[in-house]
Scaffold this motif. Structure first.
Motif, mmCIF file in Angstrom:
data_model
loop_
_atom_site.group_PDB
_atom_site.id
_atom_site.type_symbol
_atom_site.label_atom_id
_atom_site.label_comp_id
_atom_site.label_asym_id
_atom_site.label_seq_id
_atom_site.Cartn_x
_atom_site.Cartn_y
_atom_site.Cartn_z
ATOM 1 N N ARG A 73 0.839 -1.202 0.000
ATOM 2 C CA ARG A 73 0.000 0.000 0.000
ATOM 3 C C ARG A 73 0.875 1.254 0.000
ATOM 4 N N ALA A 74 0.269 2.365 -0.352
ATOM 5 C CA ALA A 74 0.988 3.630 -0.424
ATOM 6 C C ALA A 74 1.636 3.994 0.908
ATOM 7 N N SER A 75 1.048 3.534 2.012
ATOM 8 C CA SER A 75 1.613 3.801 3.336
ATOM 9 C C SER A 75 2.915 3.056 3.563
ATOM 10 N N GLY A 76 3.142 2.012 2.778
ATOM 11 C CA GLY A 76 4.351 1.210 2.921
ATOM 12 C C GLY A 76 4.298 0.215 4.049
ATOM 13 N N VAL A 77 3.145 0.093 4.710
ATOM 14 C CA VAL A 77 3.039 -0.769 5.889
ATOM 15 C C VAL A 77 2.361 -2.098 5.556
ATOM 16 N N GLU A 78 1.187 -2.033 4.940
ATOM 17 C CA GLU A 78 0.429 -3.234 4.628
ATOM 18 C C GLU A 78 0.442 -3.483 3.123
ATOM 19 N N SER A 79 -0.190 -4.567 2.726
ATOM 20 C CA SER A 79 -0.296 -4.854 1.298
ATOM 21 C C SER A 79 -1.706 -5.337 0.978
ATOM 22 N N ARG A 80 -2.058 -5.260 -0.296
ATOM 23 C CA ARG A 80 -3.309 -5.815 -0.815
ATOM 24 C C ARG A 80 -2.954 -6.937 -1.777
ATOM 25 N N ARG A 81 -3.888 -7.872 -1.948
ATOM 26 C CA ARG A 81 -3.624 -9.010 -2.821
ATOM 27 C C ARG A 81 -4.797 -9.251 -3.764
ATOM 28 N N PRO A 82 -4.823 -8.554 -4.890
ATOM 29 C CA PRO A 82 -5.856 -8.864 -5.885
ATOM 30 C C PRO A 82 -5.807 -10.345 -6.253
ATOM 31 N N ASP A 83 -6.981 -10.919 -6.511
ATOM 32 C CA ASP A 83 -7.058 -12.362 -6.732
ATOM 33 C C ASP A 83 -6.281 -12.821 -7.961
ATOM 34 N N ILE A 84 -6.489 -12.137 -9.087
ATOM 35 C CA ILE A 84 -5.820 -12.517 -10.337
ATOM 36 C C ILE A 84 -5.369 -11.245 -11.043
ATOM 37 N N VAL A 85 -4.129 -11.235 -11.506
ATOM 38 C CA VAL A 85 -3.619 -10.125 -12.302
ATOM 39 C C VAL A 85 -3.051 -10.703 -13.593
ATOM 40 N N CYS A 86 -3.426 -10.106 -14.716
ATOM 41 C CA CYS A 86 -2.975 -10.571 -16.030
ATOM 42 C C CYS A 86 -2.021 -9.544 -16.640
ATOM 43 N N PHE A 87 -0.940 -10.044 -17.222
ATOM 44 C CA PHE A 87 0.120 -9.202 -17.766
ATOM 45 C C PHE A 87 0.291 -9.446 -19.261
ATOM 46 N N VAL A 88 0.530 -8.381 -19.998
ATOM 47 C CA VAL A 88 0.932 -8.507 -21.395
ATOM 48 C C VAL A 88 2.347 -7.954 -21.490
ATOM 49 N N ASN A 89 3.279 -8.812 -21.857
ATOM 50 C CA ASN A 89 4.705 -8.470 -21.921
ATOM 51 C C ASN A 89 5.227 -7.932 -20.593
#
Length: 329
Positions: free
Chosen positions: A153-169
């Motif tokens: 996260r922007a605070s640098g303390v915690e994180s988020r975990r989206p379920d699925i992320v798709c990448f192109v290149n």
């Protein structure tokens, strides 16, 4: 080689309604069948040098840019490492100080039009524009996805975990939230949309959404899509008019290869693979709204068309991605 079916236990609970069984695993398997490559979370983390504040898979971007050439003095020339470093620096530096909408539009323009670099060939200066995505030949791009993609996260303390992320290149263009069909706080599709909107806030993980082109919320039975900053009320369903149900069924029911199954399930509990094998051994799987949405929007060629031809930025409305009735072929 197709996945083998060796089941010794009686899984009478098929189908199950937990999030991973109802929505996530079917979505992951379907993405494999659409031609995407699965990157286990550990490999996706390694591809970004273990940095959870970095959302671009820099090692993959570097590899794909290493395949690019430019034409100069009658010959095709490879990109220099200096130019590749320059391109990666631009891609990995979204201008979020100007706000998410502006950062997203700037990166969209880089995706659409490429980025200029300076090269010197035998003492002569060249300024080619290098494409981050090959819009003309789908097969010249690398389509990969991962799950549980931790982002600081922007605070640098915690994180988020989206379920699925798709990448192109190596660039994260799709974010999917997969929910169970029976939401505890109302319709589960709405839960996924709300989570996506929350994660775009300036104090959350806007660095991921600076790159996003399509955002999806699904629950196995249904699905909706939007794009960066799309208000909840405008997330839409998709009604496919060009891909026949028979073709969709063939894609959904195509068995995973042994390699795909091993990669997809090796970091999971053995019971997950047992459940999946039992599910597909039970006969042809029916199409659901989630399947239709994923096939219609995330088939690689269709995805590139949606991004390139059916996305626009309006000064008043912001970023808009077309609904099915606005797409004419």
């Amino acid at each position: 080689m197709e996945i083998g079916i060796t089941v010794e236990m009686d899984y009478t609970a098929v189908p199950k309604f937990q999030e991973k069984y109802a929505a996530k695993i079917p979505a992951l398997a379907l993405l494999c069948n659409l031609g995407w490559s699965f990157l286990p979370p550990a490999e996706a983390c390694e591809a970004r040098s273990g940095r959870q504040d970095q959302v671009v898979l820099t090692e993959i971007v570097r590899r794909e840019l290493g395949k690019r050439t430019f034409h100069f003095a009658g010959k095709e020339r490879p990109l220099s490492q200096k130019s590749i470093d320059h391109l990666i620096g631009i891609v990995c530096s979204p201008a979020l100080n100007k706000g998410l909408a502006a950062a997203n539009e700037a990166l969209y323009n880089h995706l659409l039009y490429g980025i200029s670099v300076t090269e010197f060939v035998d003492g002569e200066k060249a300024t080619p524009t290098i494409a981050l995505i090959d819009w003309h030949t789908t097969e010249n791009n690398y389509f990969a996805f991962t799950e549980e993609f931790s982002v600081t996260r922007a605070s640098g303390v915690e994180s988020r975990r989206p379920d699925i992320v798709c990448f192109v290149n190596g660039i994260p263009l799709i974010v999917i939230e997969a929910k169970r069909p029976d939401g505890k706080k109302g319709p589960s599709i709405d839960e996924g949309i709300s989570q996506s909107l929350r994660n775009q806030r300036h104090d959350e993980i806007p660095q991921l959404f600076a790159y996003s082109q399509l955002l999806l919320s699904d629950n196995g039975a249904d699905g909706r899509y939007g794009t960066c900053n799309t208000p909840a009320k405008f997330w839409a369903a998709w009604r496919e008019e060009d891909i026949a149900d028979g073709a969709m069924l063939a894609i959904k029911n195509r068995p995973l290869s042994s390699e795909q199954a091993q990669t997809l399930f090796k970091q999971r509990a053995p019971a997950d693979l047992d459940w999946y094998q039992t599910l597909i051994a039970g006969g042809e799987l029916a199409l659901g709204g989630q399947d239709r949405l994923l096939i219609s929007l995330l088939s690689p060629q269709r995805l590139l068309e949606m991004i390139r031809y059916f996305t626009l930025f309006d000064k008043k409305a912001g970023k808009i991605v077309a609904r099915y009735q606005q797409v004419r072929r």
